[in-house]
Design an enzyme around this catalytic site. Structure first.
Site, PDB file in Angstrom:
ATOM      1  N   SER A  31       0.826  -1.211   0.000  1.00  0.00           N
ATOM      2  CA  SER A  31       0.000   0.000   0.000  1.00  0.00           C
ATOM      3  C   SER A  31       0.860   1.262   0.000  1.00  0.00           C
ATOM      4  O   SER A  31       2.004   1.264   0.456  1.00  0.00           O
ATOM      5  CB  SER A  31      -0.917   0.027   1.221  1.00  0.00           C
ATOM      6  OG  SER A  31      -1.748  -1.103   1.255  1.00  0.00           O
TER       7      SER A  31
HETATM    8  N1  SAH Z   1      -0.645  -4.531   3.848  1.00  0.00           N
HETATM    9  C1  SAH Z   1      -0.067  -5.131   2.678  1.00  0.00           C
HETATM   10  C2  SAH Z   1      -1.080  -5.098   1.556  1.00  0.00           C
HETATM   11  C3  SAH Z   1      -0.980  -6.258   0.677  1.00  0.00           C
HETATM   12  S1  SAH Z   1      -2.219  -6.317  -0.599  1.00  0.00           S
HETATM   13  C4  SAH Z   1       1.163  -4.366   2.271  1.00  0.00           C
HETATM   14  O1  SAH Z   1       1.168  -3.138   2.422  1.00  0.00           O
HETATM   15  O2  SAH Z   1       2.107  -4.972   1.773  1.00  0.00           O
HETATM   16  C5  SAH Z   1      -3.467  -7.281   0.166  1.00  0.00           C
HETATM   17  C6  SAH Z   1      -3.122  -8.696   0.519  1.00  0.00           C
HETATM   18  O3  SAH Z   1      -4.319  -9.333   0.965  1.00  0.00           O
HETATM   19  C7  SAH Z   1      -2.592  -9.550  -0.622  1.00  0.00           C
HETATM   20  O4  SAH Z   1      -1.333 -10.041  -0.287  1.00  0.00           O
HETATM   21  C8  SAH Z   1      -3.639 -10.675  -0.750  1.00  0.00           C
HETATM   22  O5  SAH Z   1      -3.066 -11.925  -1.091  1.00  0.00           O
HETATM   23  C9  SAH Z   1      -4.232 -10.694   0.637  1.00  0.00           C
HETATM   24  N2  SAH Z   1      -5.555 -11.323   0.763  1.00  0.00           N
HETATM   25  C10 SAH Z   1      -6.611 -11.249  -0.076  1.00  0.00           C
HETATM   26  N3  SAH Z   1      -7.655 -11.959   0.417  1.00  0.00           N
HETATM   27  C11 SAH Z   1      -7.236 -12.497   1.595  1.00  0.00           C
HETATM   28  C12 SAH Z   1      -7.849 -13.320   2.583  1.00  0.00           C
HETATM   29  N4  SAH Z   1      -9.102 -13.775   2.489  1.00  0.00           N
HETATM   30  N5  SAH Z   1      -7.114 -13.683   3.657  1.00  0.00           N
HETATM   31  C13 SAH Z   1      -5.835 -13.257   3.808  1.00  0.00           C
HETATM   32  N6  SAH Z   1      -5.212 -12.459   2.906  1.00  0.00           N
HETATM   33  C14 SAH Z   1      -5.900 -12.088   1.819  1.00  0.00           C
END
Ligand code: SAH
Length: 217
Positions: free
Chosen positions: A62
């Site tokens: 993000s």
């Molecule tokens: N906070 C992270 C954002 C990653 S993007 C950062 O700044 O790096 C969002 C993430 O949510 C992705 O890695 C995706 O694989 C994960 N995601 C999507 N659905 C999910 C679920 N049901 N349970 C756990 N993770 C999930």
């Protein structure tokens, strides 16, 4: 190795403080965590830019401002237990671990989770529990949580997550369509859900039992 201290200070001043984030604990945490270690090597020189970046597996880290705003909204106390859904790079996880007593972070893509786990362990964090699985169901074992943060876009607030939120607790979650959501603050007061819609945002989809199906249905 460069430590990017100057870039980090500039990021906090121009992208975060200047846009209204005032919680000193959040600002200090953003000054401490080395964001360049959470992006792929080819994007290292953009780590402190005002933008999300790809981290592989079609997912993103993000934008710094988004991390700061979501963290500030949680109003984390040192004694709080926080649940994070969507570990991704682990950058948001590190910021949370700077502020809370315990962070439980859940990621559905195992390779991302393991990479984040390695990074955060190398950085010395000892107050994080790493879980591979469907975060829409939360993580009952450590519930209730005083704070819950979802860093992927949900069609609605997953009931399991609301259930695992402590009385008086706060959840920050993007809610809306597959490609466009509204950042939403959910509070639990006397067991009831109080929702506040904040502003438009775009996150990758939250995929799971209480989220989207893989194909967007
Ligand atoms: N906070 C992270 C954002 C990653 S993007 C950062 O700044 O790096 C969002 C993430 O949510 C992705 O890695 C995706 O694989 C994960 N995601 C999507 N659905 C999910 C679920 N049901 N349970 C756990 N993770 C999930």
């Amino acid at each position: 190795m460069r430590d990017y201290k100057y870039e980090r200070e500039r990021m906090v001043e121009t992208q975060i403080r200047a846009r209204g984030v005032r919680d000193e604990r959040v600002l200090q945490a953003m000054l401490r965590v080395p964001r360049h270690l959470f992006v792929p090597p080819e994007f290292e020189d953009m780590a402190y830019a005002d933008t999300p970046l790809p981290i592989g597996e079609g997912q993103t880290i993000s934008q710094p401002y988004m991390v700061a705003v979501m963290t500030e909204l949680l109003e984390i106390k040192e004694t709080d237990k926080v649940l994070e859904i969507g570990t991704g790079s682990g950058y948001q996880t590190a910021i949370l671990a700077e502020l809370a007593s315990l962070v439980v972070t859940v990621e559905r893509i195992e390779t991302l989770l393991r990479k984040a786990e390695r990074r955060l362990t190398e950085l010395g964090y000892t107050n994080i529990i790493f879980i591979v699985g469907d975060g829409t169901l939360g993580w009952k074992k450590e519930a209730p949580y005083q704070g819950i943060i979802v860093t992927a876009g949900a069609p609605e607030v997953p009931p399991s997550l609301f259930e695992q939120l402590d009385e008086g607790g706060r959840m920050v979650i993007p809610v809306g369509a597959w490609g466009y959501q509204t950042l939403t603050l959910v509070r639990k007061e006397n067991g009831r859900m109080i929702k506040e819609e904040l502003f438009g945002c775009t996150f990758v989809p939250l995929i799971g039992k209480e989220g989207w199906k893989e194909n967007g249905a």
